[in-house]
Design an enzyme around this catalytic site. Structure first.
Site, mmCIF file in Angstrom:
data_model
loop_
_atom_site.group_PDB
_atom_site.id
_atom_site.type_symbol
_atom_site.label_atom_id
_atom_site.label_comp_id
_atom_site.label_asym_id
_atom_site.label_seq_id
_atom_site.Cartn_x
_atom_site.Cartn_y
_atom_site.Cartn_z
ATOM 1 N N CYS A 163 0.555 -1.299 -0.324
ATOM 2 C CA CYS A 163 -0.229 0.068 -0.159
ATOM 3 C C CYS A 163 0.800 1.075 -0.169
ATOM 4 O O CYS A 163 0.638 2.424 -0.662
ATOM 5 C CB CYS A 163 -0.953 -0.224 0.911
ATOM 6 S SG CYS A 163 0.109 0.287 2.981
ATOM 7 N N HIS A 206 -2.113 0.862 6.625
ATOM 8 C CA HIS A 206 -2.980 1.249 5.356
ATOM 9 C C HIS A 206 -2.677 2.520 5.227
ATOM 10 O O HIS A 206 -3.426 3.382 5.806
ATOM 11 C CB HIS A 206 -3.843 0.176 5.049
ATOM 12 C CG HIS A 206 -4.253 0.001 4.203
ATOM 13 N ND1 HIS A 206 -4.103 -1.152 3.358
ATOM 14 C CD2 HIS A 206 -5.357 0.843 3.256
ATOM 15 C CE1 HIS A 206 -4.347 -0.918 1.854
ATOM 16 N NE2 HIS A 206 -5.068 -0.493 2.217
ATOM 17 N N HIS A 226 -5.957 1.915 -3.674
ATOM 18 C CA HIS A 226 -5.264 1.191 -3.208
ATOM 19 C C HIS A 226 -4.373 -0.006 -3.527
ATOM 20 O O HIS A 226 -5.270 -1.612 -4.510
ATOM 21 C CB HIS A 226 -5.644 1.318 -1.385
ATOM 22 C CG HIS A 226 -6.537 0.009 -1.439
ATOM 23 N ND1 HIS A 226 -7.026 -0.421 -0.013
ATOM 24 C CD2 HIS A 226 -7.503 -0.098 -2.500
ATOM 25 C CE1 HIS A 226 -7.512 -1.201 0.026
ATOM 26 N NE2 HIS A 226 -8.750 -0.948 -1.765
#
Length: 379
Positions: free
Chosen positions: A293, A341, A353
């Site tokens: 990510c 994240h 993402h």
């Protein structure tokens, strides 16, 4: 016995039997059975069928001992928890890797400085030795004494000037020799410290790597061992949970004031990030074939001309923060309490993402996960 007397005896016997029955255990239940009827009890709810757990996965892997068999939603939550732990460990790995690279470069630089310093020190020692030999050849007399013995005034004046220059050169030589020796000591000590830090971060990398491997393996084992029908249901449950969270976020009015446009650098970052859609998530990856990510957001903003930290936690810690109501396309949304994240906001309530192992870079709702905050790399 006449008829009237027999009737009284029969009635007395009947009454005695009635008292005996009513006083016996369970008589209350008997009387209740003939009482006025109450509301009819509703039938027990039928629980959804538990998820099928094939060999190799036990109920204790999902639910505590003694609890009911896990539902498929319990399995979904457990898989999410395992991948979350892997994401946190990935951040720890990436940070340790980044620091190890930096410290390794510093150790190399310090080693080069030590080598250069040693060469310089050897050269200065040679110069000092040459000066000592010259003095020895002059009979061991200092330059001032030799000048006093000359009978030529002009030679005396010239010699005084040269002597002063020689004295200054000698002082400078000794001072530089001392500085070089001190520099070598400092470089050596710094190199030792950097080496220890390098080894510590290498150890952290290895520990994080083991944790990542452990959590991902557990999640993959659990997911892959499900029956095929349950895997299909699991995928749908994930989509439903994300859609529910996104609807709740939109329903909160979070987007009412978000109508800003991306900066020039933000547009370039978005173009890069969206061009990676479909590429697989791989922990620790920074492209070009796969990304985790924060590897995706880091590379996207590098393409936009703005270097940013490597990990989502460092991006949250070091980049300027803005309110959700003030965000614009190109901003980074940080998720979960541990900032494990990150996704890039692209407008219209969406982010791009790289979700987790087994998934690809994709577009999803910005509110589909728990938002910690928003950062803006080009503020």
């Amino acid at each position: 016995m006449n008829r009237r007397r027999r009737g009284r005896v029969s009635a007395a016997i009947t009454l005695a039997c009635a008292f005996a029955v009513l006083s016996a255990p369970g008589a209350g239940l008997l009387s209740q059975a003939y009482a006025a009827p109450g509301p009819t009890a509703s039938p027990p709810a039928v629980a959804p069928p538990p998820v099928e757990l094939p060999p190799g996965v036990s109920q204790s892997d999902i639910a505590p001992s003694g609890s009911a068999a896990p539902s498929l939603d319990d399995v979904r939550k457990e898989i999410e928890a395992l991948y979350r732990k892997a994401a946190s460990a990935t951040d720890a790995y990436n940070l340790a890797d980044e620091r190890a690279k930096k410290q390794s470069a510093e150790v190399v630089g310090l080693t080069e400085d030590i080598v250069k310093g040693q060469v310089r020190l050897d050269d200065l020692k040679k110069q000092a030795g040459a000066a000592a030999r010259a003095q020895y050849r002059g009979g061991g007399l200092p330059p001032e004494a030799e000048l006093m013995l000359t009978g030529d005034p002009q030679l005396l004046l010239d010699g005084v000037g040269r002597a002063r220059q020689g004295q200054k050169a000698t002082r400078d030589l000794i001072a530089e020799l001392s500085r070089t020796q001190e520099d070598l000591k400092t470089y050596t000590a710094d190199a030792g410290t950097r080496w220890q830090e390098l080894e510590a971060n290498r150890a952290k990398k290895e520990k994080a790597k083991k944790e990542i491997t452990k959590q991902i393996a557990a999640a993959e084992k659990l997911e892959s061992s499900l029956a095929e029908k349950d895997r299909a249901r699991l995928t749908q449950l994930e989509k439903d949970a994300a859609a529910t969270a996104q609807s709740a976020w939109l329903g909160s009015g979070a987007l009412q004031e978000i109508n800003r446009t991306a900066s020039a650098q933000g547009r370039k970052a978005i173009e890069f990030a969206t061009a990676q859609i479909g590429k697989p998530y791989v922990w620790g990856a920074e492209g070009p074939g796969s990304y985790d990510c924060s590897g995706l957001t880091m590379k996207a903003w590098a393409a936009g001309g703005r270097p940013i930290p490597r990990t989502s936690q460092e991006q949250w810690r070091l980049l300027p923060r803005v309110g959700v109501k003030d965000m614009r396309p190109g901003d980074l949304i940080i998720y979960f309490q541990d900032a494990s994240h990150v996704g890039m906001y692209i407008g219209n309530g969406k982010i791009v993402h790289s979700p987790r192992p087994g998934r690809q870079v994709t577009v999803t709702g910005a509110g589909s996960m728990r938002i910690l905050g928003v950062v803006r790399p080009d503020l």
